[in-house]
Design an enzyme around this catalytic site. Structure first.
Site, PDB file in Angstrom:
ATOM      1  N   LYS A   1      -2.711  -9.993  20.432  1.00  0.00           N
ATOM      2  CA  LYS A   1      -2.735  -9.974  21.900  1.00  0.00           C
ATOM      3  C   LYS A   1      -3.126  -8.569  22.335  1.00  0.00           C
ATOM      4  O   LYS A   1      -2.320  -7.667  22.386  1.00  0.00           O
ATOM      5  CB  LYS A   1      -1.367 -10.354  22.475  1.00  0.00           C
ATOM      6  CG  LYS A   1      -1.525 -11.026  23.794  1.00  0.00           C
ATOM      7  CD  LYS A   1      -0.956 -10.400  25.035  1.00  0.00           C
ATOM      8  CE  LYS A   1      -0.720  -9.010  25.311  1.00  0.00           C
ATOM      9  NZ  LYS A   1      -1.700  -8.390  26.205  1.00  0.00           N
TER      10      LYS A   1
ATOM     11  N   GLU B   1       6.295   0.739  17.972  1.00  0.00           N
ATOM     12  CA  GLU B   1       5.702   2.079  18.057  1.00  0.00           C
ATOM     13  C   GLU B   1       5.593   2.389  19.542  1.00  0.00           C
ATOM     14  O   GLU B   1       4.777   1.793  20.239  1.00  0.00           O
ATOM     15  CB  GLU B   1       4.307   2.104  17.424  1.00  0.00           C
ATOM     16  CG  GLU B   1       4.286   1.715  15.962  1.00  0.00           C
ATOM     17  CD  GLU B   1       4.870   2.769  15.044  1.00  0.00           C
ATOM     18  OE1 GLU B   1       5.222   3.867  15.511  1.00  0.00           O
ATOM     19  OE2 GLU B   1       4.998   2.492  13.848  1.00  0.00           O
TER      20      GLU B   1
ATOM     21  N   CYS C   1      -0.218   8.431  22.112  1.00  0.00           N
ATOM     22  CA  CYS C   1       1.247   8.375  22.058  1.00  0.00           C
ATOM     23  C   CYS C   1       1.827   9.649  21.473  1.00  0.00           C
ATOM     24  O   CYS C   1       2.911  10.073  21.857  1.00  0.00           O
ATOM     25  CB  CYS C   1       1.684   7.170  21.258  1.00  0.00           C
ATOM     26  SG  CYS C   1       0.833   7.074  19.702  1.00  0.00           S
TER      27      CYS C   1
ATOM     28  N   GLU D   1       7.040  10.649  29.822  1.00  0.00           N
ATOM     29  CA  GLU D   1       5.696  10.538  29.263  1.00  0.00           C
ATOM     30  C   GLU D   1       4.704  10.272  30.390  1.00  0.00           C
ATOM     31  O   GLU D   1       4.867   9.316  31.146  1.00  0.00           O
ATOM     32  CB  GLU D   1       5.654   9.399  28.251  1.00  0.00           C
ATOM     33  CG  GLU D   1       4.291   9.237  27.633  1.00  0.00           C
ATOM     34  CD  GLU D   1       4.242   8.135  26.592  1.00  0.00           C
ATOM     35  OE1 GLU D   1       4.661   7.010  26.902  1.00  0.00           O
ATOM     36  OE2 GLU D   1       3.772   8.407  25.475  1.00  0.00           O
TER      37      GLU D   1
HETATM   38  P1  NAD Z   1       2.486  -1.499  27.680  1.00  0.00           P
HETATM   39  O1  NAD Z   1       3.830  -1.529  27.058  1.00  0.00           O
HETATM   40  O2  NAD Z   1       2.364  -1.704  29.125  1.00  0.00           O
HETATM   41  O3  NAD Z   1       1.545  -2.594  27.014  1.00  0.00           O
HETATM   42  C1  NAD Z   1       1.355  -2.688  25.624  1.00  0.00           C
HETATM   43  C2  NAD Z   1       1.031  -4.122  25.270  1.00  0.00           C
HETATM   44  O4  NAD Z   1       2.150  -4.943  25.560  1.00  0.00           O
HETATM   45  C3  NAD Z   1      -0.130  -4.716  26.043  1.00  0.00           C
HETATM   46  O5  NAD Z   1      -0.841  -5.596  25.202  1.00  0.00           O
HETATM   47  C4  NAD Z   1       0.563  -5.469  27.145  1.00  0.00           C
HETATM   48  O6  NAD Z   1      -0.233  -6.498  27.656  1.00  0.00           O
HETATM   49  C5  NAD Z   1       1.781  -6.007  26.414  1.00  0.00           C
HETATM   50  N1  NAD Z   1       2.923  -6.328  27.269  1.00  0.00           N
HETATM   51  C6  NAD Z   1       3.204  -5.886  28.525  1.00  0.00           C
HETATM   52  N2  NAD Z   1       4.361  -6.404  28.966  1.00  0.00           N
HETATM   53  C7  NAD Z   1       4.834  -7.185  27.972  1.00  0.00           C
HETATM   54  C8  NAD Z   1       6.007  -7.976  27.813  1.00  0.00           C
HETATM   55  N3  NAD Z   1       6.921  -8.087  28.764  1.00  0.00           N
HETATM   56  N4  NAD Z   1       6.191  -8.639  26.642  1.00  0.00           N
HETATM   57  C9  NAD Z   1       5.291  -8.516  25.646  1.00  0.00           C
HETATM   58  N5  NAD Z   1       4.164  -7.794  25.749  1.00  0.00           N
HETATM   59  C10 NAD Z   1       3.938  -7.129  26.890  1.00  0.00           C
HETATM   60  O7  NAD Z   1       1.873  -0.116  27.208  1.00  0.00           O
HETATM   61  P2  NAD Z   1       0.461   0.490  27.595  1.00  0.00           P
HETATM   62  O8  NAD Z   1       0.579   1.064  28.965  1.00  0.00           O
HETATM   63  O9  NAD Z   1      -0.624  -0.501  27.309  1.00  0.00           O
HETATM   64  O10 NAD Z   1       0.323   1.622  26.505  1.00  0.00           O
HETATM   65  C11 NAD Z   1       0.790   2.895  26.691  1.00  0.00           C
HETATM   66  C12 NAD Z   1       2.072   3.131  25.914  1.00  0.00           C
HETATM   67  O11 NAD Z   1       1.881   2.894  24.520  1.00  0.00           O
HETATM   68  C13 NAD Z   1       2.549   4.545  26.016  1.00  0.00           C
HETATM   69  O12 NAD Z   1       3.921   4.580  26.297  1.00  0.00           O
HETATM   70  C14 NAD Z   1       2.287   5.116  24.632  1.00  0.00           C
HETATM   71  O13 NAD Z   1       3.056   6.192  24.284  1.00  0.00           O
HETATM   72  C15 NAD Z   1       2.476   3.937  23.765  1.00  0.00           C
HETATM   73  N6  NAD Z   1       1.806   4.118  22.496  1.00  0.00           N
HETATM   74  C16 NAD Z   1       2.564   4.327  21.373  1.00  0.00           C
HETATM   75  C17 NAD Z   1       1.952   4.513  20.142  1.00  0.00           C
HETATM   76  C18 NAD Z   1       2.758   4.724  18.901  1.00  0.00           C
HETATM   77  O14 NAD Z   1       2.215   4.560  17.816  1.00  0.00           O
HETATM   78  N7  NAD Z   1       4.014   5.048  18.997  1.00  0.00           N
HETATM   79  C19 NAD Z   1       0.577   4.457  20.049  1.00  0.00           C
HETATM   80  C20 NAD Z   1      -0.165   4.244  21.213  1.00  0.00           C
HETATM   81  C21 NAD Z   1       0.468   4.055  22.430  1.00  0.00           C
END
Ligand code: NAD
Length: 481
Positions: free
Chosen positions: A174, A249, A283, A383
């Site tokens: 997804k 992550e 991240c 963040e």
């Molecule tokens: P997000 O949590 O909004 O979305 C991530 C994914 O989850 C997307 O595919 C989104 O559609 C899905 N999603 C959203 N709500 C959901 C729910 N209720 N249930 C299941 N899935 C859901 O994050 P984002 O804004 O897309 O990404 C940015 C974040 O990702 C930042 O906080 C960043 O630090 C983190 N990040 C972490 C790493 C790591 O390896 N630790 C790497 C990259 C990004």
């Protein structure tokens, strides 16, 4: 205009409800694609296909044959790197240089690294008491859902899908709704290399809806998630009902510590690449710069000078090193944090505004540095996920460590020093899943990556990730005659 469907059981299908989502190029603000917006029936179909493949054709292949197919995915990715890198840049806004020369090759390398593991995942014999032969089998978990954010759409997909497939699981991907195009391109490659139907499925749609359906789905055995810490918590809560395996992550607020004896030129370069690589939408971005008070003024002057020379440009230009913020919402979020930092009394020493690359379009942002940030300020704690650096002082090494660890997050950290003892001492004291010494933002598929504290748990990449895609069975054989 690109129009893409859902990829289920090696077939391209419209969403059950016929709905679609638009994909916007953040550098031009134009709609460049529509993708299907999945419904419950589509999630059910993808999970059913993945389950049938898991117990059927995929289970029947030898580990070596499985590895060969995973290798081919990496090979095809490299062959099609120009095309796929262009898609990555168009839906995310990152420079084509980063997509073509860093992200897509790293994704390909990830498939090829795990391809090599497929026939090396093995059990052990255990010297138990009594007259028994006792051994373990390391088996795949089942149907894995990979939920991926928008910052490294293909690479973070590869970090999940490659070890999952190599270990014998099947996957439902997804992608983030803003950046679904490269996961769909991976599905094209799955068809080309001959993955059996159902082994790899891609369903697109809004995270809140489709993500939630995945979390609640009883047919999914494991969720590998990268994204926001608050979403991670929701996933953990939701998964409890069906007791899914999960790896999370999550976010970070990583400290980049410059000690007084550091090579200052190198540390200035490291501080800028640490925060501005990937527009700060990384991240592990080094978003908190901790500088020894004794060198602070000289260091920040050099840093501001270097930052002001970094100008965003057209992401499709091979010379561009700073692209567009991934979405309008994200740009607004970054600008909100800039306002908060000013209100709370931080000193803006570079950037701070939206940028225009001469087209009057696109979500561009000047690389931004705030000095005299205190550990209590919002930009030192939350963040931002954008090109905004918060510089904080410290008086000695112990205060640097205390300030570095003063965060709910613990994804990454770095220390710059010429003193080898201090370097390893600080590394041992930092609460972070990755520590860089005299460098920043270096990754390799062979090295584990993941969080301490609220940056999540589980590791991606390396042999450690395989533990999260396998489970261990003990088998006892009575040898008593
Ligand atoms: P997000 O949590 O909004 O979305 C991530 C994914 O989850 C997307 O595919 C989104 O559609 C899905 N999603 C959203 N709500 C959901 C729910 N209720 N249930 C299941 N899935 C859901 O994050 P984002 O804004 O897309 O990404 C940015 C974040 O990702 C930042 O906080 C960043 O630090 C983190 N990040 C972490 C790493 C790591 O390896 N630790 C790497 C990259 C990004």
């Amino acid at each position: 205009m690109i129009n893409r469907k859902l990829f289920i059981n090696n077939e391209w299908r419209d969403a059950a409800g016929g709905k679609t989502l638009n994909v916007v190029n953040p550098a031009t603000e134009e709609i460049i694609a529509t993708v299907a917006s999945a419904e419950q029936a589509d999630v059910d179909a993808a999970v059913a296909a993945a389950r049938a493949a898991f117990t059927g054709p995929w289970a029947k292949l030898s580990a070596r044959e499985r590895g060969r197919l995973v290798w081919k995915l990496g090979e095809r990715l490299l062959e099609k790197a120009d095309e796929i890198a262009a898609l990555e840049t168009q839906h995310n806004g990152k420079p084509i240089f980063e997509s073509r020369h860093i992200e897509i090759p790293a994704a390909a390398e990830c498939f090829q690294y795990y391809a090599g593991w497929a026939d090396k995942i093995q059990g052990e014999t255990i010297p138990v008491k009594g007259n028994y032969l006792t051994y373990t089998l390391r088996e795949p978990i089942g149907v894995v859902a990979a939920i991926v954010p928008w910052n490294f759409p293909l690479l973070l997909t590869a970090w999940k899908v490659a070890p999952a497939l190599a270990a014998g699981n099947t996957v439902v991907i997804k992608p983030a709704s803003q950046t679904p195009l490269t996961a769909l391109a991976l599905a094209d490659l799955a068809l080309e290399v001959g993955l059996p139907p159902g082994v790899l499925n891609v369903i697109t749609g809004p995270g809140s809806k489709v993500g939630q359906m995945i979390v609640e789905h009883p047919g999914i055995d494991k969720i590998a998630f990268t994204g926001d810490t608050s979403t991670g918590k929701q996933i953990m809560r939701g998964s409890a009902e069906t007791l899914k395996h999960i790896t999370l992550e999550l976010g970070g607020k990583s400290p980049n510590i410059v000690l007084a004896d550091a090579d200052l030129e190198a540390a200035v370069r490291g501080a800028t690449t640490g925060i501005f690589y990937g527009k700060g939408e990384v991240c592990a971005a080094g978003s908190r710069l901790l500088v020894d008070t004794s060198i602070k003024d000289a260091f920040l002057e050099k840093l501001a000078e270097r930052t002001k020379k970094m100008v965003p440009g057209d992401p499709m230009n091979p010379k561009t090193r700073l692209g567009a913020i991934a979405s309008k919402g994200q740009l607004e979020r970054v600008l909100r944090y800039v306002d908060i930092a000013k209100q709370e009394g931080a000193d803006l020493i570079a950037g701070g505004s939206r940028a225009d690359i001469g087209t009057g379009k696109g979500y561009f942002m000047q690389p931004t540095v705030f000095a005299n940030v205190t550990p209590q300020m919002t930009i030192a704690r939350e963040e931002i996920f954008g090109p905004v650096l918060a510089a904080i002082d410290f008086a000695d090494v112990e205060e640097a460590i205390a300030r570095a660890n003063d965060s709910i997050y613990g994804l990454a950290a770095a220390v710059w020093t010429r003193d080898i003892k201090k370097a390893h001492y600080v590394a041992s004291r930092l609460q972070a899943g990755t520590v860089w010494i005299n460098t920043y933002n270096i990754y390799d598929t062979a090295a584990p990556f993941g969080g301490y504290k609220q940056s999540g748990f589980g590791r991606e990449m390396s042999m450690h990730a395989l533990e999260h895609y396998t489970q261990v069975k003990s088998v006892w054989v009575d040898l008593n005659m």
